[in-house]
Scaffold this motif. Sequence first.
Motif, PDB file in Angstrom:
ATOM      1  N   ILE A  20      62.976  22.697  40.199  1.00 38.33           N
ATOM      2  CA  ILE A  20      64.197  21.931  40.441  1.00 38.33           C
ATOM      3  C   ILE A  20      63.783  20.509  40.806  1.00 38.33           C
ATOM      4  CG2 ILE A  20      66.289  21.715  41.822  1.00 38.33           C
ATOM      5  CD1 ILE A  20      66.135  24.700  42.360  1.00 38.33           C
ATOM      6  N   THR A  21      64.167  19.563  39.976  1.00 39.01           N
ATOM      7  CA  THR A  21      63.749  18.180  40.205  1.00 39.01           C
ATOM      8  C   THR A  21      64.718  17.466  41.139  1.00 39.01           C
ATOM      9  OG1 THR A  21      64.923  17.424  38.228  1.00 39.01           O
ATOM     10  CG2 THR A  21      62.615  18.028  37.968  1.00 39.01           C
ATOM     11  N   ASN A  22      64.200  16.459  41.790  1.00 38.99           N
ATOM     12  CA  ASN A  22      65.027  15.590  42.632  1.00 38.99           C
ATOM     13  C   ASN A  22      65.618  14.505  41.741  1.00 38.99           C
ATOM     14  OD1 ASN A  22      66.043  13.637  44.405  1.00 38.99           O
ATOM     15  ND2 ASN A  22      64.480  14.065  45.940  1.00 38.99           N
ATOM     16  N   PRO A  23      66.951  14.449  41.587  1.00 39.85           N
ATOM     17  CA  PRO A  23      67.545  13.446  40.693  1.00 39.85           C
ATOM     18  C   PRO A  23      67.273  12.007  41.115  1.00 39.85           C
ATOM     19  CG  PRO A  23      69.237  14.542  41.999  1.00 39.85           C
ATOM     20  CD  PRO A  23      67.962  15.290  42.218  1.00 39.85           C
ATOM     21  N   PHE A  24      66.903  11.804  42.366  1.00 39.19           N
ATOM     22  CA  PHE A  24      66.592  10.457  42.844  1.00 39.19           C
ATOM     23  C   PHE A  24      65.111  10.115  42.647  1.00 39.19           C
ATOM     24  CE2 PHE A  24      70.351  11.788  45.230  1.00 39.19           C
ATOM     25  CZ  PHE A  24      71.201  10.716  45.014  1.00 39.19           C
ATOM     26  N   LYS A  25      64.291  11.157  42.440  1.00 41.37           N
ATOM     27  CA  LYS A  25      62.856  10.970  42.188  1.00 41.37           C
ATOM     28  C   LYS A  25      62.457  11.973  41.124  1.00 41.37           C
ATOM     29  CE  LYS A  25      62.021   9.574  46.998  1.00 41.37           C
ATOM     30  NZ  LYS A  25      61.353   9.944  48.267  1.00 41.37           N
ATOM     31  N   ARG A  26      62.698  11.622  39.852  1.00 38.86           N
ATOM     32  CA  ARG A  26      62.590  12.575  38.752  1.00 38.86           C
ATOM     33  C   ARG A  26      61.201  13.196  38.622  1.00 38.86           C
ATOM     34  NH1 ARG A  26      66.687  12.061  34.990  1.00 38.86           N
ATOM     35  NH2 ARG A  26      68.580  11.338  36.040  1.00 38.86           N
ATOM     36  N   HIS A  27      60.184  12.513  39.125  1.00 38.14           N
ATOM     37  CA  HIS A  27      58.823  13.028  39.000  1.00 38.14           C
ATOM     38  C   HIS A  27      58.481  14.047  40.080  1.00 38.14           C
ATOM     39  CE1 HIS A  27      58.695   9.717  41.861  1.00 38.14           C
ATOM     40  NE2 HIS A  27      57.567  10.215  42.345  1.00 38.14           N
ATOM     41  N   LYS A  28      59.429  14.309  40.995  1.00 38.34           N
ATOM     42  CA  LYS A  28      59.144  15.218  42.096  1.00 38.34           C
ATOM     43  C   LYS A  28      59.951  16.511  41.975  1.00 38.34           C
ATOM     44  CE  LYS A  28      57.486  12.180  45.767  1.00 38.34           C
ATOM     45  NZ  LYS A  28      57.600  11.841  47.202  1.00 38.34           N
ATOM     46  N   ILE A  29      59.269  17.627  42.255  1.00 44.54           N
ATOM     47  CA  ILE A  29      59.913  18.932  42.285  1.00 44.54           C
ATOM     48  C   ILE A  29      60.251  19.256  43.740  1.00 44.54           C
ATOM     49  CG2 ILE A  29      59.635  21.397  41.813  1.00 44.54           C
ATOM     50  CD1 ILE A  29      59.713  19.755  39.299  1.00 44.54           C
ATOM     51  N   ILE A  30      61.515  19.510  44.022  1.00 47.63           N
ATOM     52  CA  ILE A  30      61.898  19.802  45.404  1.00 47.63           C
ATOM     53  C   ILE A  30      61.835  21.297  45.697  1.00 47.63           C
ATOM     54  CG2 ILE A  30      63.312  17.750  45.646  1.00 47.63           C
ATOM     55  CD1 ILE A  30      65.763  19.500  45.294  1.00 47.63           C
ATOM     56  N   LYS A  31      61.854  22.115  44.633  1.00 47.39           N
ATOM     57  CA  LYS A  31      61.708  23.552  44.828  1.00 47.39           C
ATOM     58  C   LYS A  31      61.260  24.184  43.511  1.00 47.39           C
ATOM     59  CE  LYS A  31      64.078  27.640  46.709  1.00 47.39           C
ATOM     60  NZ  LYS A  31      63.169  27.851  47.843  1.00 47.39           N
ATOM     61  N   ALA A  32      60.289  25.084  43.586  1.00 48.99           N
ATOM     62  CA  ALA A  32      59.834  25.829  42.412  1.00 48.99           C
ATOM     63  C   ALA A  32      60.299  27.271  42.551  1.00 48.99           C
ATOM     64  CB  ALA A  32      58.315  25.770  42.284  1.00 48.99           C
ATOM     65  N   LEU A  33      61.065  27.741  41.579  1.00 46.11           N
ATOM     66  CA  LEU A  33      61.589  29.099  41.598  1.00 46.11           C
ATOM     67  C   LEU A  33      60.693  30.003  40.766  1.00 46.11           C
ATOM     68  CD1 LEU A  33      65.356  28.293  40.932  1.00 46.11           C
ATOM     69  CD2 LEU A  33      64.220  28.529  43.151  1.00 46.11           C
ATOM     70  N   LYS A  34      60.270  31.123  41.335  1.00 48.62           N
ATOM     71  CA  LYS A  34      59.506  32.119  40.589  1.00 48.62           C
ATOM     72  C   LYS A  34      60.472  33.240  40.216  1.00 48.62           C
ATOM     73  CE  LYS A  34      55.044  31.104  42.720  1.00 48.62           C
ATOM     74  NZ  LYS A  34      53.882  31.625  43.486  1.00 48.62           N
ATOM     75  N   LEU A  35      60.761  33.349  38.917  1.00 48.07           N
ATOM     76  CA  LEU A  35      61.818  34.229  38.453  1.00 48.07           C
ATOM     77  C   LEU A  35      61.300  35.289  37.491  1.00 48.07           C
ATOM     78  CD1 LEU A  35      64.490  31.492  37.631  1.00 48.07           C
ATOM     79  CD2 LEU A  35      64.195  32.709  39.791  1.00 48.07           C
TER      80      LEU A  35
END
Length: 331
Positions: A226-241
């Motif tokens: 899940i990317t941060n719309p204010f910092k597109r290069h950063k992932i704010i959470k990775a979901l393991k599904l």
Amino acid sequence: MLLMPMSKSQVLKVVLLLNSFIAFCNSSTAQVLLKRQVTLMGSVFQFTLVDRDSVLAKRNMELVISEVKRIEQLISEWQPETQISAVNRNAGVRPVKVDREVFDLTKRAIQYSRMSDGAFDVSIAAMDKIWRFDGSMDEMPEEAAIKKSVERVGFQHIILDSANCTIYLERTGMKIGFGSIGKGYAADKGRALMQAAGVKGGIVNASGDMTTWGEQPSGKAWVIGITNPFKRHKIIKALKLKESAVVTSGSYEKYAEIDGRHYSHIINPKTGYPATGLTSVTIYGPTAEFANALSTSIMVLGERDGILLLKRFPGYKGVLITDKGKSLFIP
């Protein structure tokens, strides 16, 4: 230890057993990963399949693409020959008989409207297009125009007849459309079809509405960032599904900036005004269809009421990002 020599027949049996064992190992562990990107339902779909061999993978890829095409030919509001287009043409005129699948999808959409107190509304397809989200809008529309734009919107005026399997739109000019949950529904159906076909794992990514099942060829879970719309290069959470779905509704790509305020392209069906307060809402849980209904509703309801709605459904979790850049993880 003394090894006794084997006869030719014994050697043959050993070779046959060894070959059977190798074949069993290959059939149970060999996997191929096949990916394809196709434009469907007016959006880009990406399919990822983990299958036993390339022949099966290609055949199943055609099956899942055909399934999405089938759904599009049932529910598209843009193609004149679809059942939904027939329902819309006969608004205020007569009920239209539809397939049970279309009827049930419409019935669920009305349930989503009720649960969200109208924040989600499948009849918003009839709203006048007075907002522009291409960067060209620099002033608010007239209040009277905004009020008028939703005159033909109202899920309460969708009449369902289960016995006859008909849909009737009471008001002339009404329309229903599945732009909000249709791709999620197609992703769910694609996943179910592939599971029934024995496909070991994969992802159906319907332009951001994703369903997953099984595992990667490495045996690991699928990882969705899940990317941060204010910092597109950063992932704010990775979901393991594994068997799950994840969707995002957001205003970070299509919006209007008027007098320093951010207006989402997601419109409140009750007021005609764009949603404000949240920049993106990501929901993950069992199905993409319901996750999308939740994400759209929460964008309209805003932070407080949106969180209250999400907490009613403990099988679903969310990541909300406010217009001020605050990240909220629910629950």
